[in-house]
Write a protein that holds these residues in place. Structure first.
Motif, PDB file in Angstrom:
ATOM      1  N   THR A   1     -41.162  43.435 -50.346  1.00  0.00           N
ATOM      2  CA  THR A   1     -41.507  44.841 -50.136  1.00  0.00           C
ATOM      3  C   THR A   1     -41.594  45.115 -48.642  1.00  0.00           C
ATOM      4  O   THR A   1     -42.080  44.289 -47.874  1.00  0.00           O
TER       5      THR A   1
ATOM      6  N   CYS B   1     -46.071  57.698 -56.051  1.00  0.00           N
ATOM      7  CA  CYS B   1     -44.793  57.306 -55.444  1.00  0.00           C
ATOM      8  C   CYS B   1     -44.875  55.876 -54.933  1.00  0.00           C
ATOM      9  O   CYS B   1     -45.947  55.394 -54.549  1.00  0.00           O
ATOM     10  N   PHE B   2     -43.732  55.196 -54.922  1.00  0.00           N
ATOM     11  CA  PHE B   2     -43.678  53.861 -54.342  1.00  0.00           C
ATOM     12  C   PHE B   2     -43.998  53.964 -52.851  1.00  0.00           C
ATOM     13  O   PHE B   2     -43.358  54.734 -52.125  1.00  0.00           O
ATOM     14  N   PRO B   3     -44.966  53.179 -52.366  1.00  0.00           N
ATOM     15  CA  PRO B   3     -45.299  53.220 -50.939  1.00  0.00           C
ATOM     16  C   PRO B   3     -44.388  52.336 -50.096  1.00  0.00           C
ATOM     17  O   PRO B   3     -44.477  52.335 -48.875  1.00  0.00           O
ATOM     18  N   VAL B   4     -43.505  51.584 -50.758  1.00  0.00           N
ATOM     19  CA  VAL B   4     -42.651  50.606 -50.081  1.00  0.00           C
ATOM     20  C   VAL B   4     -41.252  50.601 -50.693  1.00  0.00           C
ATOM     21  O   VAL B   4     -41.044  51.107 -51.800  1.00  0.00           O
ATOM     22  N   ASP B   5     -40.300  50.026 -49.952  1.00  0.00           N
ATOM     23  CA  ASP B   5     -39.014  49.654 -50.539  1.00  0.00           C
ATOM     24  C   ASP B   5     -39.203  48.320 -51.249  1.00  0.00           C
ATOM     25  O   ASP B   5     -39.913  47.434 -50.751  1.00  0.00           O
TER      26      ASP B   5
ATOM     27  N   THR C   1     -39.414  48.594 -39.338  1.00  0.00           N
ATOM     28  CA  THR C   1     -39.580  48.022 -40.668  1.00  0.00           C
ATOM     29  C   THR C   1     -40.707  47.012 -40.660  1.00  0.00           C
ATOM     30  O   THR C   1     -40.699  46.060 -39.876  1.00  0.00           O
TER      31      THR C   1
ATOM     32  N   ILE D   1     -42.104  48.477 -45.592  1.00  0.00           N
ATOM     33  CA  ILE D   1     -42.397  49.865 -45.247  1.00  0.00           C
ATOM     34  C   ILE D   1     -41.537  50.239 -44.048  1.00  0.00           C
ATOM     35  O   ILE D   1     -41.500  49.516 -43.057  1.00  0.00           O
TER      36      ILE D   1
ATOM     37  N   TYR E   1     -37.055  52.585 -53.950  1.00  0.00           N
ATOM     38  CA  TYR E   1     -37.121  53.040 -52.566  1.00  0.00           C
ATOM     39  C   TYR E   1     -38.486  53.671 -52.289  1.00  0.00           C
ATOM     40  O   TYR E   1     -39.100  54.269 -53.184  1.00  0.00           O
ATOM     41  N   GLN E   2     -38.930  53.534 -51.076  1.00  0.00           N
ATOM     42  CA  GLN E   2     -40.168  54.160 -50.632  1.00  0.00           C
ATOM     43  C   GLN E   2     -40.093  55.666 -50.903  1.00  0.00           C
ATOM     44  O   GLN E   2     -39.148  56.337 -50.503  1.00  0.00           O
ATOM     45  N   GLY E   3     -41.075  56.183 -51.635  1.00  0.00           N
ATOM     46  CA  GLY E   3     -41.088  57.601 -51.978  1.00  0.00           C
ATOM     47  C   GLY E   3     -40.601  57.903 -53.379  1.00  0.00           C
ATOM     48  O   GLY E   3     -40.799  59.019 -53.875  1.00  0.00           O
TER      49      GLY E   3
ATOM     50  N   TYR F   1     -31.684  47.131 -54.291  1.00  0.00           N
ATOM     51  CA  TYR F   1     -32.971  47.817 -54.220  1.00  0.00           C
ATOM     52  C   TYR F   1     -33.487  48.088 -55.632  1.00  0.00           C
ATOM     53  O   TYR F   1     -32.810  48.727 -56.436  1.00  0.00           O
TER      54      TYR F   1
END
Length: 220
Positions: free
Chosen positions: A61, A93-97, A70, A63, A43-45, A40
């Protein structure tokens, strides 16, 4: 200049040779981090404190919603910035992994270094603004496709956005497009085959032609 990907946003440098760019002696403070396949990147968030420039490799990417669903968003090949749109957001914040699909390398550029480069180079600033605007258009389309009900409806919207005259190219494999739509690949293949059978489109090897544009519009 250690890495030309640092000037990804600069509209002036895109038209120059590596030798010409080297003469400019434009440097941006940065660090580099490597990732193995499956690792990774974010991470999302996670808070976006740096610009993440994918300089080598490929990532995907996703969500993840609360129920555990997923949603595949896209695959990204180097060179390409990650989460640049959110760098200056209040909720940054990252909106996705972000997951490495192969061995990859990320250039990390701190927010204040990006601000200094924007102040120093208007071409860099324009490029950054244009990129973030294009990304917002992409995300808007992505959300639109996700909200559409029915595979054929998703296909119709996707094709109408990508036609030149009546000609179109998928721009990705059926497998990747199925992930993009959030559907099963056999279901997508079947939907496209039925649209060909019904005389709405012609399609072969990733390219095709719209035969009945009104029928596509009616699907929406």
């Amino acid at each position: 200049m250690e890495n030309l990907d640092l000037l990804f946003f600069c509209t002036m440098c895109k038209d120059k040779s590596p030798e010409e760019i080297a003469q400019i002696k434009c440097t941006i403070p940065h660090s580099i981090k490597s990732y193995k396949k499956g690792e990774y990147v974010a991470y999302q968030g996670d808070e976006v404190t740096c610009l993440h420039m994918l300089s080598k490799g490929k990532v995907k990417t996703e969500i993840v919603s609360d129920p555990g669903l997923t949603l595949h968003v896209e695959e990204i090949k180097a060179p390409y910035p990650l989460a640049a749109t959110f760098l200056f957001a209040e909720n940054n914040c990252f909106p996705v992994d972000v997951i490495a699909l192969e061995e990859s390398e990320i250039i990390l550029i701190k927010k204040d270094s990006i601000e200094k480069q924007m102040a120093k180079c208007p071409h860099f600033l324009r490029g950054f603004m244009a990129f973030t605007a294009d990304r917002m258009q992409f995300l808007s389309e992505r959300l639109k496709i996700f909200s559409l009900k029915g595979i054929k409806t998703k296909v119709a919207f996707y094709l109408l956005q990508r036609t030149h005259g009546n000609e179109f190219e998928l721009g990705q494999s059926i497998a990747s497009l199925a992930e993009y739509f959030g559907v099963e690949r056999p279901s997508l293949s079947r939907a496209i085959s039925e649209m060909v059978r019904d005389g709405i489109i012609e399609f072969e090897a990733g390219k095709g032609q719209i035969i009945n544009r009104n029928a596509l519009k009616e699907m929406l």
